[in-house]
Each structure stands twice: as C-alpha cells, then as structure tokens.
Motif scaffolding. Structure first.
Motif, PDB file in Angstrom:
ATOM      1  N   VAL A 575       0.870  -1.179   0.000  1.00 31.43           N
ATOM      2  CA  VAL A 575       0.000   0.000   0.000  1.00 31.43           C
ATOM      3  C   VAL A 575       0.906   1.227   0.000  1.00 31.43           C
ATOM      4  N   ALA A 576       0.689   2.122  -0.953  1.00 33.62           N
ATOM      5  CA  ALA A 576       1.451   3.380  -0.934  1.00 33.62           C
ATOM      6  C   ALA A 576       0.577   4.444  -0.274  1.00 33.62           C
ATOM      7  N   ASP A 577       1.129   5.101   0.730  1.00 29.89           N
ATOM      8  CA  ASP A 577       0.394   6.177   1.404  1.00 29.89           C
ATOM      9  C   ASP A 577       0.860   7.494   0.800  1.00 29.89           C
ATOM     10  N   LEU A 578      -0.013   8.078   0.008  1.00 29.03           N
ATOM     11  CA  LEU A 578       0.368   9.291  -0.716  1.00 29.03           C
ATOM     12  C   LEU A 578      -0.706  10.350  -0.539  1.00 29.03           C
ATOM     13  N   GLY A 579      -0.315  11.467   0.050  1.00 29.98           N
ATOM     14  CA  GLY A 579      -1.244  12.588   0.203  1.00 29.98           C
ATOM     15  C   GLY A 579      -2.544  12.185   0.872  1.00 29.98           C
ATOM     16  N   GLY A 580      -2.464  11.351   1.892  1.00 31.46           N
ATOM     17  CA  GLY A 580      -3.675  10.954   2.609  1.00 31.46           C
ATOM     18  C   GLY A 580      -4.472   9.865   1.911  1.00 31.46           C
ATOM     19  N   GLU A 581      -3.990   9.416   0.750  1.00 33.03           N
ATOM     20  CA  GLU A 581      -4.693   8.340   0.033  1.00 33.03           C
ATOM     21  C   GLU A 581      -3.892   7.056   0.073  1.00 33.03           C
ATOM     22  N   LYS A 582      -4.611   5.941   0.006  1.00 33.53           N
ATOM     23  CA  LYS A 582      -3.944   4.641  -0.072  1.00 33.53           C
ATOM     24  C   LYS A 582      -3.995   4.165  -1.522  1.00 33.53           C
ATOM     25  N   LYS A 583      -2.817   3.897  -2.090  1.00 34.28           N
ATOM     26  CA  LYS A 583      -2.758   3.467  -3.502  1.00 34.28           C
ATOM     27  C   LYS A 583      -2.339   1.997  -3.579  1.00 34.28           C
ATOM     28  N   PRO A 584      -2.842   1.298  -4.597  1.00 30.53           N
ATOM     29  CA  PRO A 584      -2.587  -0.150  -4.691  1.00 30.53           C
ATOM     30  C   PRO A 584      -1.189  -0.485  -5.209  1.00 30.53           C
ATOM     31  N   ALA A 585      -0.175  -0.240  -4.364  1.00 28.09           N
ATOM     32  CA  ALA A 585       1.212  -0.502  -4.769  1.00 28.09           C
ATOM     33  C   ALA A 585       1.426  -1.969  -5.139  1.00 28.09           C
ATOM     34  N   VAL A 586       0.605  -2.849  -4.598  1.00 28.69           N
ATOM     35  CA  VAL A 586       0.774  -4.278  -4.880  1.00 28.69           C
ATOM     36  C   VAL A 586       0.686  -4.566  -6.384  1.00 28.69           C
ATOM     37  N   ASN A 587      -0.024  -3.717  -7.129  1.00 31.77           N
ATOM     38  CA  ASN A 587      -0.063  -3.888  -8.589  1.00 31.77           C
ATOM     39  C   ASN A 587       1.333  -3.717  -9.186  1.00 31.77           C
ATOM     40  N   LEU A 588       2.049  -2.722  -8.680  1.00 36.65           N
ATOM     41  CA  LEU A 588       3.416  -2.496  -9.148  1.00 36.65           C
ATOM     42  C   LEU A 588       4.331  -3.619  -8.683  1.00 36.65           C
ATOM     43  N   LEU A 589       4.113  -4.062  -7.458  1.00 34.15           N
ATOM     44  CA  LEU A 589       4.981  -5.088  -6.869  1.00 34.15           C
ATOM     45  C   LEU A 589       5.055  -6.324  -7.762  1.00 34.15           C
ATOM     46  N   MET A 590       3.891  -6.804  -8.208  1.00 29.99           N
ATOM     47  CA  MET A 590       3.898  -8.059  -8.962  1.00 29.99           C
ATOM     48  C   MET A 590       4.219  -7.863 -10.436  1.00 29.99           C
ATOM     49  N   HIS A 591       4.080  -6.628 -10.898  1.00 26.32           N
ATOM     50  CA  HIS A 591       4.296  -6.366 -12.317  1.00 26.32           C
ATOM     51  C   HIS A 591       5.697  -5.788 -12.563  1.00 26.32           C
ATOM     52  N   HIS A 592       6.166  -4.949 -11.631  1.00 26.32           N
ATOM     53  CA  HIS A 592       7.445  -4.247 -11.863  1.00 26.32           C
ATOM     54  C   HIS A 592       8.471  -4.461 -10.760  1.00 26.32           C
ATOM     55  N   GLY A 593       8.045  -4.908  -9.604  1.00 19.97           N
ATOM     56  CA  GLY A 593       9.021  -5.260  -8.587  1.00 19.97           C
ATOM     57  C   GLY A 593       9.170  -4.253  -7.463  1.00 19.97           C
ATOM     58  N   VAL A 594       9.984  -4.646  -6.485  1.00 21.30           N
ATOM     59  CA  VAL A 594      10.097  -3.875  -5.243  1.00 21.30           C
ATOM     60  C   VAL A 594      10.688  -2.477  -5.473  1.00 21.30           C
ATOM     61  N   ARG A 595      11.632  -2.379  -6.397  1.00 21.49           N
ATOM     62  CA  ARG A 595      12.275  -1.066  -6.628  1.00 21.49           C
ATOM     63  C   ARG A 595      11.256  -0.063  -7.175  1.00 21.49           C
ATOM     64  N   ALA A 596      10.362  -0.559  -8.025  1.00 21.51           N
ATOM     65  CA  ALA A 596       9.317   0.319  -8.570  1.00 21.51           C
ATOM     66  C   ALA A 596       8.403   0.814  -7.444  1.00 21.51           C
ATOM     67  N   CYS A 597       8.067  -0.073  -6.519  1.00 22.61           N
ATOM     68  CA  CYS A 597       7.212   0.325  -5.395  1.00 22.61           C
ATOM     69  C   CYS A 597       7.887   1.401  -4.550  1.00 22.61           C
ATOM     70  N   LEU A 598       9.170   1.205  -4.300  1.00 18.56           N
ATOM     71  CA  LEU A 598       9.876   2.174  -3.445  1.00 18.56           C
ATOM     72  C   LEU A 598       9.986   3.529  -4.150  1.00 18.56           C
TER      73      LEU A 598
END
Ligand SMILES: [Fe+2]
Length: 695
Positions: A575-598
């Motif tokens: 979960v990416a916490d951005l500007g008070g919103e929760k974004k579905p980082a898990v989509n990036l995790l499985m498609h692009h990897g941990v570095r993309a999430c960070l």
C-alpha cells in the motif's frame, strides 16, 4: 428427416434423459401463444434462466417457489421467436417437484442456430414466471465473430451486482452483431461462508455493509466467525437468497449462462469431498453431494448426474462422512464415499461455438490433490516479515513432491537459515484437474479444429510473484529465499507448476495455436501470456490468458487498506500512502518489482516508478489490477482474440442509475493469431478512464 449435424428427435430425447431434463421440441411452425400467462414474479421469485446453448437446443430453468407444500407443480413452458409470444415454436408440459426444491429444467430442441428466443413458464392457473431471453449457438461452420462475457465471484451479502446492470445496459444498446452470445460464469456464484452482520462491529467488514441476505435455517458457525451450510436446505437457501438479487436475476433472464463451480459452491478450502477449517481436513462426503445436488437444481447446465433416471430431480447417492486415508498416484482419495460423492455430478464439458471457438470448461476442485502450501507442515516456510510471500524454489518443491529435481527431492527445504522437513518428498506432484479429467482435457484440446481453443478455467494460470531479493539492505528482515517469491499463497495454477507445464508442453508438442485461457477467482484483472516458467528459466509462452475481476466480492487491495499493518517495514510494497490516500502498490509489486514500489512511494509518480521496473520479474504480464471489480468480454474472429476489462468502482451499494453506475476504466488486450512456436503478442488499448497502476 434428419438434418446433417442436427440432432434427430430421438437422439434429442436421449440427450434430455441423460441430462436429467424434461424436453420440448421446437420443430413446430410458429403460431401465437394459446397458453394463459399472467406474470406473477412473486410465485417464481428466483426468476428464470437458460444455459449451455448449442446450435439446436438450450436448457431452460425456473423455480416455482410459490408451490408451497405441493409435491409437484405442473407447468407449461413456451418458447417463442418474439417477446410478445406471437410466434411460439415450442410448448411443453413439465413439473417442478418439491424433491427438486420446485426447480425444473427443460431441454428445448429443434431450434435454429444463432437465433434469439424468448421463453416463459406458467402454472395450471396461468400464473406465470417473468419472460426470459436466450440465444442458440451458431452452427459449427458459422464464421461470424463470437462475443461473450466471463464473470466470477459475486457476493450479495457484501456488495451490489452493479456489474451485471452495466453489462445489460450496454448489451441492450449494442448492434445485434455485437451483442453477447452468453455469459460464462466461472464460479463463486454463491459464497457459502456467510458473515452475519451482528457478528461484526457496526455490521461492517472492510468497506462493506453486511446484508442479512442469507440466513441458514441450520448452519454452523466456524471459529473465525462466519457461518456455513450444513444441510440440503441450507445450501438451497443460499442459492434462493442469491437469486433474489434483482441484477443477478435480470442477467440470468437476459443471457444463457455457461457455468462452472469454483470452491465456494461447496466449501471455501474444500477439495474432493473434504472441507478444511483451521488447517484440519474434515470428511464431508454428504455435504459435497448436497452441494452438487443444489448446483444441479439451480444451474441449467449440460452436466451428467448419476443416481437414477429421473428427468425431474437429482437422486442423491447415499454416502457417509468417513475419513479418506488412501490416495492413488494422482492424489485421488480412494475411499468409496469420496468417489461416489465427487462422481455424483460431472461438470467438465466442451462446446463448439461457430467456426472459431471451442470452449473447454474444467472443474478445479472435485478431483484436485491437497494444496500443499496451505498445510500445517508448511507454516515455517513463510513469515509475517514478508506478507504473502513464499520462496519460489520452496513452492516448486512443494508442488512437485517426489518428482522434484528429477525424482530426487531433498529431505529438507531451506528457509533462510532454517531447515524444514520436506513433507512432500514421498508424495505425488500436485494436480488440480486429476488424472481422468486431464486426459479428457488434453484429448479435446488436441482434437479441436476451432480457430481458438478457449479454456474456461475457474482458477487463474498466470504466475504471481515478487522480487524481494532486490530489496535494498536495511529494510527489515533479510529475504529467506534464494530468488523470487511466489505471492498470495498457492491454490491455483500459478503455483501448480508441474501440471501447468504438462498442459503447456502438450500444447507446444501438438503445435496447437489459438490457446486462450479465461479465468476468475482472483478478484482481480490480469492479462498476459501463458508460459510454464519465468526468468531465470526460459520464458516460452504458448498462449494468452485473461482473468476477470470479481463482480462484487472484496479483493486484496481492499483488505490491505484495512488490515495491512501501518508500521510494517515493507508497507510501501503493498500500500502506498500518498497525500492521505492509499494506492494499490501491490499492482506495481507483482508487475514491476520492489524497486518500482519504493520509487512510487518516494515520488508518487507512476512513470518514474515504472522506470525502476525489473524486466525479468513479470515478462508474462501486460496488465494487473488487484483492486478492480466488474467483468470481462472476450471476442474471437478469424484473425484476432480481444479481451475487454470493464472495471467499475467498488460496488458497495446498488447503483440508482439504469446503467449500473459509473465506470473506472475499460481496457482491451488484443492478439493476432500466432503460428505454432511463435510468441503471441498482446496489444493494450485504454478505451475509457484510467487504470492507474495496472500496466
Ligand atoms: Fe471468489
């Protein structure tokens, strides 16, 4: 006189008998209705349905729920070429028996291919069901494109079925040649695990207002807090309750359904005739038979029942709940009550749909071996330090069992510095299809002459994985695996490596082209290429695969928003916490990897994040949305396959609009026919809205 390729009346009667259906013959010249009919939806409260269309016949269904205590409700069914029933082509008498919960199924034959029909039922007093609409399949040599939707996972206790309303709204406005031929329902038509509102604080779970839509007359409350069906009446109550949903009922009245159960039609973690709660298998042969019986009663489908010759009811074999101790080389429990229970209804089947499409539908639960990664012995092979992740090499060993490493599996499995006994080393490789069904499936696949061979498979086939080995140091615990991680636990073809490879190798060896898989179950949209292995192994796709989001059941993104620990060192991967919103980082995790999430958490910029993509993680994926709901539409013609994902906002409440409410996005993936051995290519196009982090 028999028409080549069409069933004669005599053949048709035999078919109807084998399916456990009464029959109507549509050979008559069209004439105005002479049957009394006044719509009384209150007496047919579960509506009408049709299923499994072929060029000259289709199954029709209703439930005379106003029958009360009557042992049998005599009914007349009419089939017409128009909605006003001025051109009736078939009329037949049938009965809805109390022994079948007042449901009835009628096979109507002698119909014209690629034709739309209307049908209705009426009792002796002229009190009638709503009117249903259905379509026969095109003839085998019909070159027209075929378009159908595929869906899964609807939960009337936790959400609204707005997706069906959108589907109907669009279909009613489409040109005739663009209308859907049918809806393929890939299971979780019902959820047998029911959360009663009073068991949850404020009557809510995640974002969901829990509805008291299902109340089991008996039921059993499981330790985790949900209720399950335990009697035939409980299972019937479940289906009746679901069919009182207006949007689901409208969908069944508008299109024929081609259906297969997934797990929840019987039991959440069920396999063969076993249930599993708290990691313990319970013999449940009697409940498996109940689940099959009620599926048969409520789903008009060309499935083979055993137990007796009645055309009007399912005759349940008498079975007992006895432990299953002996399993054969394919993992099939040899206990006789187990075999009788799973053989009481055979669901896998195939259909030809015009020149270009052959559909093969398989059953992923009745014959499968036990899922190894969910076993108690596997518990030391995962850790809350890496939620959802298990080392890929561990999952491969668990899947292959005694066949691992060329038949010489290790005695222990490494998890970081720990050595865990390899409890699978003497057991056969995992199977989902089981030996008999797999032989049927491969034979049908090889024999098909259709342009596209479409595997209607309730479970996803695309790998889900992550690359925690690429985490920078200093981010919590050290990854205990050798390389990639499997994500989301096992349980589907994404980790059934041995069997998936066997199937894909067979596709390659037989030079089969046009191999397309359509699935559900994952509560998420996926588009990608079907490959048995990913880098660092050779990546050699043999087809394309599409997975549809759930109609309404909650998905992983919603669960994370509520449950993922706020202070977890790896939260940004999920979960990416951005500007008070929760974004579905898990989509990036499985498609692009941990570095993309960070990168995404650091910059809030998806394009910057994608530049940090690990190209070896997911070369098989074109699209992934773990938070999407809605449905998918597949279209096939002589040259292309196209799959459109229609994504709606989280369906928390029933939309007030006739269109089913707004859309989040529509995105299509399209592939041209490929030659055997050639890599299919998917082309993505966003038609509407914004799929966010999904590509
Ligand atoms: Fe589901």
């Amino acid at each position: 006189m028999a028409i080549p390729g069409r069933a004669t009346r005599r053949e048709f009667l035999r078919t109807a008998g084998a399916l456990g259906a009464t029959f109507a013959w549509g050979g008559a010249a069209a004439a105005p209705s002479r049957t009394r009919w006044v719509e009384r939806r209150d007496l047919f409260a579960e509506g009408v349905a049709s299923g499994d269309p072929v060029p000259d016949s289709v199954l029709l269904w209703t439930c005379a729920s106003g029958g009360g205590g009557a042992a049998a409700v005599p009914l007349t069914v009419e089939v017409a070429e128009d909605a006003a029933f001025a051109r009736v082509v078939a009329t037949a008498r049938t009965r809805a028996l109390a022994a079948a919960d007042h449901t009835c199924r009628v096979l109507v034959g002698g119909l014209r291919p690629a034709h739309t029909y209307w049908y209705r039922f009426a009792d002796e007093h002229g009190q009638g069901s709503r009117i249903g609409r259905t379509r026969t399949a095109p003839a085998d040599d019909d070159p027209r494109p075929v378009r159908f939707s595929f869906v899964s996972c609807q939960n009337v206790c936790e959400g609204a079925q707005n997706a069906y309303r959108r589907m109907a709204f669009d279909d009613e406005r489409a040109a005739p040649e663009d209308q859907l031929w049918f809806v393929m329902h890939l299971g979780d038509f019902v959820y047998e695990v029911v959360d009663y509102p009073e068991d949850f604080p404020g009557g809510h779970r995640y974002d969901r207002r829990l509805r008291p839509a299902v109340r089991y007359p008996q039921g059993e409350k499981i330790r985790q807090g949900f209720h399950i069906p335990v009697t035939l009446e409980d299972y019937r109550t479940l289906y009746r309750s679901y069919l009182h949903d207006p949007d689901l009922q409208d969908a069944r009245a508008r299109w024929p359904f081609v259906s297969m159960w997934d797990n929840h039609e019987f039991s959440w973690l069920g396999w063969q005739s076993l249930q599993q709660f708290d990691g313990v298998n319970r013999p449940a042969q009697t409940r498996k038979v109940m689940a099959n019986q009620v599926w048969f009663e409520y789903q008009p489908a060309r499935v083979a029942k055993v137990g007796g010759p009645s055309r009007e009811r399912f005759q349940a074999p008498a079975v007992k709940d006895v432990p299953i101790e002996r399993f054969d080389a394919s993992g099939l429990g040899q206990e006789e009550n187990n075999l009788a229970a799973i053989r009481s209804l055979t669901g896998y089947r195939a259909f030809r749909f015009g020149r270009h499409v052959e559909i093969l539908i398989t059953d992923q639960h009745s014959y499968r071996s036990e899922e190894p990664s969910g076993r108690k012995e596997a518990e030391p092979l995962s850790s809350p330090d890496f939620p959802e992740m298990v080392p890929e090499e561990v999952m491969q060993a668990l899947d292959a069992g005694r066949a691992h490493v060329g038949g010489a599996p290790p005695a222990t499995l490494a998890y970081g510095t720990a050595r865990v006994p390899n409890f699978r080393k003497n057991e056969p490789p995992q199977t989902i299809l089981g030996a008999e069904q797999k032989a049927w499936f491969l034979q049908r696949l090889r024999a098909s002459r259709a342009t596209w061979k479409v595997w209607g498979n309730s479970e996803g086939t695309l790998d889900w994985r992550a690359d925690p080995q690429n985490l920078p140091t200093g981010m919590g615990a050290r990854w205990p695996g050798l390389g990639y991680a499997c994500f989301g636990g096992g349980g589907d073809y994404g980790t059934a490596y041995t069997e998936r490879a066997e199937i894909y190798d067979a596709v390659r060896a037989a030079a089969i082209t046009g191999f397309v898989t359509v699935s559900g179950d994952r509560h998420s949209f996926w588009a990608g290429l079907a490959a048995k292995a990913l880098p660092p192994a050779a990546f050699e796709p043999v087809g394309v695969a599409f997975i549809t989001g759930s109609i309404s059941a909650p998905g992983l993104v919603e669960a994370y928003e509520h449950r993922f620990p706020k202070d977890h060192p790896l939260r940004a991967l999920y979960v990416a916490d951005l500007g008070g919103e929760k974004k579905p980082a898990v989509n990036l995790l499985m498609h692009h990897g941990v570095r993309a999430c960070l990168e995404y958490q650091r910059t809030g910029d998806a394009a910057v994040a994608r530049r940090a993509s690990n190209p070896d993680l997911a070369p098989h994926l074109a699209f992934l949305d773990m938070g999407g709901h809605g449905y998918a539409i597949a279209r096939f013609d002589a040259d292309t396959v196209e799959c459109e994902f229609v994504c709606i906002p989280r369906p928390l409440e029933r939309s007030a609009g006739e269109d089913g409410g707004p859309l989040r996005y529509r995105v299509t993936h399209r592939a041209s026919r490929w030659k055997a051995g050639e890599r299919p290519r998917l082309q993505q196009r966003v038609l509407e809205g914004d799929p966010g982090l999904s590509s």
